[in-house]
Design an enzyme around this catalytic site. Sequence first.
Site, mmCIF file in Angstrom:
data_model
loop_
_atom_site.group_PDB
_atom_site.id
_atom_site.type_symbol
_atom_site.label_atom_id
_atom_site.label_comp_id
_atom_site.label_asym_id
_atom_site.label_seq_id
_atom_site.Cartn_x
_atom_site.Cartn_y
_atom_site.Cartn_z
ATOM 1 N N ASP A 1 0.825 -1.219 0.000
ATOM 2 C CA ASP A 1 0.000 0.000 0.000
ATOM 3 C C ASP A 1 0.852 1.259 0.000
ATOM 4 O OD1 ASP A 1 0.531 0.695 2.922
ATOM 5 O OD2 ASP A 1 -0.374 -1.274 3.133
ATOM 6 N N GLU B 1 7.077 -6.410 -2.668
ATOM 7 C CA GLU B 1 5.692 -6.827 -2.367
ATOM 8 C C GLU B 1 5.356 -8.010 -3.276
ATOM 9 O OE1 GLU B 1 2.707 -5.949 -0.464
ATOM 10 O OE2 GLU B 1 2.051 -7.686 -1.632
ATOM 11 N N GLY C 1 9.284 -11.546 -0.872
ATOM 12 C CA GLY C 1 10.188 -10.915 0.087
ATOM 13 C C GLY C 1 11.109 -11.922 0.773
ATOM 14 N N ASP D 1 6.542 -5.328 6.803
ATOM 15 C CA ASP D 1 5.143 -4.879 6.880
ATOM 16 C C ASP D 1 4.273 -5.971 6.266
ATOM 17 O OD1 ASP D 1 2.738 -3.651 6.934
ATOM 18 O OD2 ASP D 1 3.232 -2.083 5.495
ATOM 19 N N THR E 1 1.246 -9.244 6.356
ATOM 20 C CA THR E 1 -0.080 -9.560 6.882
ATOM 21 C C THR E 1 0.122 -10.475 8.092
ATOM 22 O OG1 THR E 1 -0.244 -11.425 5.375
ATOM 23 C CG2 THR E 1 -1.130 -9.350 4.600
ATOM 24 N N PRO F 1 0.322 -16.193 2.404
ATOM 25 C CA PRO F 1 1.645 -15.867 1.846
ATOM 26 C C PRO F 1 2.649 -15.360 2.882
ATOM 27 C CG PRO F 1 -0.049 -14.321 1.030
ATOM 28 C CD PRO F 1 -0.761 -15.417 1.764
HETATM 29 N N1 AG3 Z 1 -0.058 -5.032 7.916
HETATM 30 C C1 AG3 Z 1 -0.436 -5.613 9.180
HETATM 31 C C2 AG3 Z 1 -1.890 -5.804 9.312
HETATM 32 C C3 AG3 Z 1 -2.312 -6.797 10.331
HETATM 33 C C4 AG3 Z 1 -3.738 -6.607 10.669
HETATM 34 N N2 AG3 Z 1 -4.327 -7.791 11.150
HETATM 35 C C5 AG3 Z 1 -5.647 -8.026 11.148
HETATM 36 N N3 AG3 Z 1 -6.475 -7.147 10.692
HETATM 37 N N4 AG3 Z 1 -6.090 -9.151 11.619
HETATM 38 C C6 AG3 Z 1 -0.665 -3.812 7.570
HETATM 39 C C7 AG3 Z 1 -0.279 -3.302 6.234
HETATM 40 C C8 AG3 Z 1 -0.321 -1.821 6.219
HETATM 41 N N5 AG3 Z 1 0.686 -1.280 5.402
#
Ligand code: AG3
Length: 274
Positions: free
Chosen positions: A86, A106, A138, A155, A157, A162
């Site tokens: 993002d 990404e 990554g 950064d 998930t 993945p």
């Molecule tokens: N990355 C981490 C988001 C984790 C949220 N977890 C959830 N909603 N269960 C965020 C990416 C922002 N650049």
Amino acid sequence: MGIWFTEKQTENFGITMKINKTYVSEQTEFQKLDMVETEEFGNMLILDGMVMTTQKDEFVYHEMVAHVPLFTHPNPKNVLVVGGGDGGVIREVLKHPSVEKATLVEIDGKVIEYSKQYLPEIAGELENERVEVKVDDGFMHIATSENVYDVIMVDSTEPVGPAAKLFEKGFYEGISKALKEDGIFVAQTDNPWFTPELITNVFRDVSEIFPITRLYTANIPTYPSGLWTFTIGSKKHDPLEIPAERFHDIETKYWTPELHTAAFALPKFVGDLI
Ligand code: AG3
């Protein structure tokens, strides 16, 4: 009435938001991607049913991922962001004039494409000339990098799909190798209410590799429990021992020099996890 979206944060608990519009709902090569407009938090990116970022509260996460390690390093020049398609972390990284190059790796090009379209104030800096964007894995990028980065930010998930391998000890070993001799990395490490073991395990793994390991938190209303953690592994520089003159002026909405240190003061039950 309208349409409501619920992220089931556990089997028995969720967060629910009113949705005004669905822009995208698509299965990419890697995950289910939804881009929607919420009534309360503006446009929102959802991956595999989990809230990734919203226009209203994104600044908290992105500032805290970027500025804590970048101010800890005395002269960060070469920076890597793993995930983060993002572009929010990249936007914050570029606020540091010492940074000559920021690489974003990404895995899912669709995240980048739709963020540019629907989250322009988050993704806008991906076109900056100091930024190189790679649509790539990554994990593999880290495995093939040696002694190149001053700061690495993960950064990702959640540890499903993945991103699962980005929470394993082997990945942190790779990060250590990819960093220069005084390098620092930070990873988002979920929340202490619903995933306490993850925090404990990551902290243990990182501290077996990095001499300085620290945990800090931030308040993110749209993430599970709102209390989010970040784990830092550092080879030399301690985020809690920063000379005051290192903090230069940058425009932020969450991070402050005082908060930089305060964020490491943990509630007792969180400190007990590590
Ligand atoms: N990355 C981490 C988001 C984790 C949220 N977890 C959830 N909603 N269960 C965020 C990416 C922002 N650049």
